[in-house]
Scaffold this active site. Structure first.
Site, PDB file in Angstrom:
ATOM      1  N   ASP A 231       4.359   2.117   8.972  1.00  0.00           N
ATOM      2  CA  ASP A 231       5.612   1.919   8.241  1.00  0.00           C
ATOM      3  C   ASP A 231       5.873   3.065   7.261  1.00  0.00           C
ATOM      4  OD1 ASP A 231       7.834   0.110   7.465  1.00  0.00           O
ATOM      5  OD2 ASP A 231       6.831   0.095   5.532  1.00  0.00           O
ATOM      6  N   GLU A 261       7.054   5.417  11.709  1.00  0.00           N
ATOM      7  CA  GLU A 261       8.473   5.247  11.403  1.00  0.00           C
ATOM      8  C   GLU A 261       8.865   6.319  10.397  1.00  0.00           C
ATOM      9  OE1 GLU A 261      11.543   2.513   8.849  1.00  0.00           O
ATOM     10  OE2 GLU A 261       9.455   2.768   8.336  1.00  0.00           O
TER      11      GLU A 261
END
Ligand code: CA
Length: 491
Positions: A231, A261
């Protein structure tokens, strides 16, 4: 890794009933049969929001739904036992498991601490606007509900570089703790985008890195995952993830897949990041997502011939995880940029039926999003099956028009009846001549997505005039494939 398909197995608004892990366990075999090779599961640890937390407000990474913390034992998705059972079922079905790793920020500390700090400007995090502050920061994590099980490590101010809330004055702002620097190995939005939210982990503090390494090993031992979805990597020192992944792979003794990400539509930033992390991970193809959005919102005036022009999958097919939407882009969420329904089958055809990249199917597209009355994407199950069984062989591109574009897959010997002709348009209906080679000479091809009932008959060169309806996609396949799709898939 030919034709591997990933699925993001959650959307933001799943019911908060603690049944998601059980659903996942029950669906494992069905997902495998549908063509899913790997799933990305949501963050499994206790968030500050307790039973309502989607998982990005990290409170205790050792609490997988086992301890009475934040008003609940289970997480939004279920208990630790449910989670481990779901992982076991997925693995037994032959599906690899990627866990969501959220190491940028923490929230919901147990106590505040008095911390010397300066305040930085919201849009220039390197600019001090107020010095010599003493703030009351939510930085002390003692996990009283867990009582030291698995790890007695407690987090405190020294592990963090800053926060956005002073409890003493009840005032928000970007507060950088004294003696700390924002990492410069991060995105340059707001001049420095190390800080995102909550209390920001300081990856320059050796005891922080050590704690995350210890936890990662425990998580590997506990879950035995096959890889990670990382993340918010643009808010974290690139050195950290390169190091952490190296440690995890060495500890596991196998190659653990990782996809980061890095939320930016700018291909150059993604390429730079891949270089900075020494190619230690793949990245989501965010530029391609935004190309889909442009195409879907340009009233037929998008140049479809250039749809892959600035995409990661075009430049680094070996490092691209392509996707159409995710839990952040869906309606109501932080990065909302949801692809309109009419374009979704086109976008999925473009990530599922082509040779390059690893496509990631979004749960909300596969099952729909009841919270917003959004139906499953039409034809998605058929496209997944087409990918699994028949999207093989050489690929020839026909991205030679501003609206009407297509490609063919020539099939191979290994996969009976494989090969297909794919044609789409963002504008009005049309036709395009495409060639599939001598193997397809004289063949009759049918539209697997059911938009046309009459076949296209190919000539002695295996070429034909393929039609497509306006704002649509058709996938032309051999008759046995057409029959298999029609009988097995509900549109
Ligand atoms: Ca950070």
């Amino acid at each position: 890794m030919e034709n591997k398909t990933l699925m993001q197995y959650f959307e933001w608004y799943l019911p908060e009933n603690g049944l998601h892990w059980q659903r996942c366990e029950a669906q494992a075999k069905t997902l495998r049969e549908a063509g899913i090779d790997a799933v990305w599961l949501p963050p499994a640890y206790k968030g500050a929001g307790g039973a309502k937390s989607v998982g990005y407000d990290v409170y205790d990474t050792y609490d997988l739904g086992e301890f009475d913390q934040k008003g609940t034992v289970r997480t939004k998705y279920g208990t630790r036992e449910d989670y481990l059972n779901a992982v076991k079922a997925l693995k037994a079905a032959g599906i690899k498991v990627l866990t969501d790793i959220v190491l940028n920020q923490m929230m919901g500390a147990d106590e505040t601490e008095e911390v010397a700090a300066e305040e930085n400007a919201q849009h220039n995090r390197e600019l001090e606007v107020q010095e010599n502050l003493t703030i009351s920061a939510w930085t002390k994590f003692t996990f009283p509900g867990r009582k030291g099980k698995y790890s007695d490590f407690c987090w405190s101010a020294g592990n963090f570089s800053g926060t956005d809330w002073d409890e003493k004055t009840r005032k928000g702002g970007i507060f950088k703790f004294e003696g700390k620097e924002w990492s410069r190995q991060t995105d340059t939005e707001n001049v420095n985008y190390d800080y995102l939210m909550g209390v920001d982990l300081d990856m320059n503090a050796p005891q922080t890195v050590q704690a995350l390494e210890n936890w990662g090993k425990w998580y590997l031992d506990t879950v035995g995952m096959d890889g990670f979805r990382l993340d918010a990597v643009k808010h974290i020192s690139h050195d950290f993830y390169e190091y952490w992944l190296k440690q995890m792979r060495a500890y596991a003794g196998r190659d653990l897949f990782a996809v980061g990400e890095y939320w930016s539509p700018d291909l150059q930033r993604l390429l730079k990041y891949l270089e900075e992390v020494g190619d230690s991970m793949s990245l989501f193809d965010v530029p391609l997502h935004f190309a889909f959005l442009s195409a879907a919102t340009s009233n037929g005036n998008f140049d479809m011939g250039s749809i892959f022009r600035d995409s990661l999958v075009k430049v680094r097919p070996d490092r691209a995880v392509t996707f159409v939407d995710n839990h952040d882009t869906q309606p109501g969420q932080a990065l909302v940029s949801f692809i309109p329904a009419w374009f979704k089958p086109i976008a999925y055809a473009l990530i599922l039926l082509r040779a390059d990249g690893i496509p990631c199917v979004f749960y909300g597209d596969y099952y729909g999003i009841p919270h917003d009355g959004i139906a499953p994407v039409s034809g998605l199950r058929a496209l997944l099956k087409l990918r699994k069984d028949w999207a093989y062989g050489e690929q020839r591109d026909y991205f030679d028009d501003s609206s009407l574009v297509g490609f063919v897959r020539l099939g191979d010997e290994e996969h009976p009846n494989s090969g297909m002709a794919v044609l789409m348009t963002d504008s009005v209906a049309g036709k395009k001549r495409m060639e599939m080679g001598s193997r397809f000479a004289g063949a009759a091809l049918y539209d697997a997505l059911g938009r046309f009932s009459e076949p296209v008959i190919l000539d002695e060169d295996g070429a034909g005039e393929f039609p497509v309806q306006g704002g649509s996609v058709s996938v032309w396949v051999l008759e046995p494939v057409y029959r298999a799709i029609c009988t097995q898939i509900e549109f």
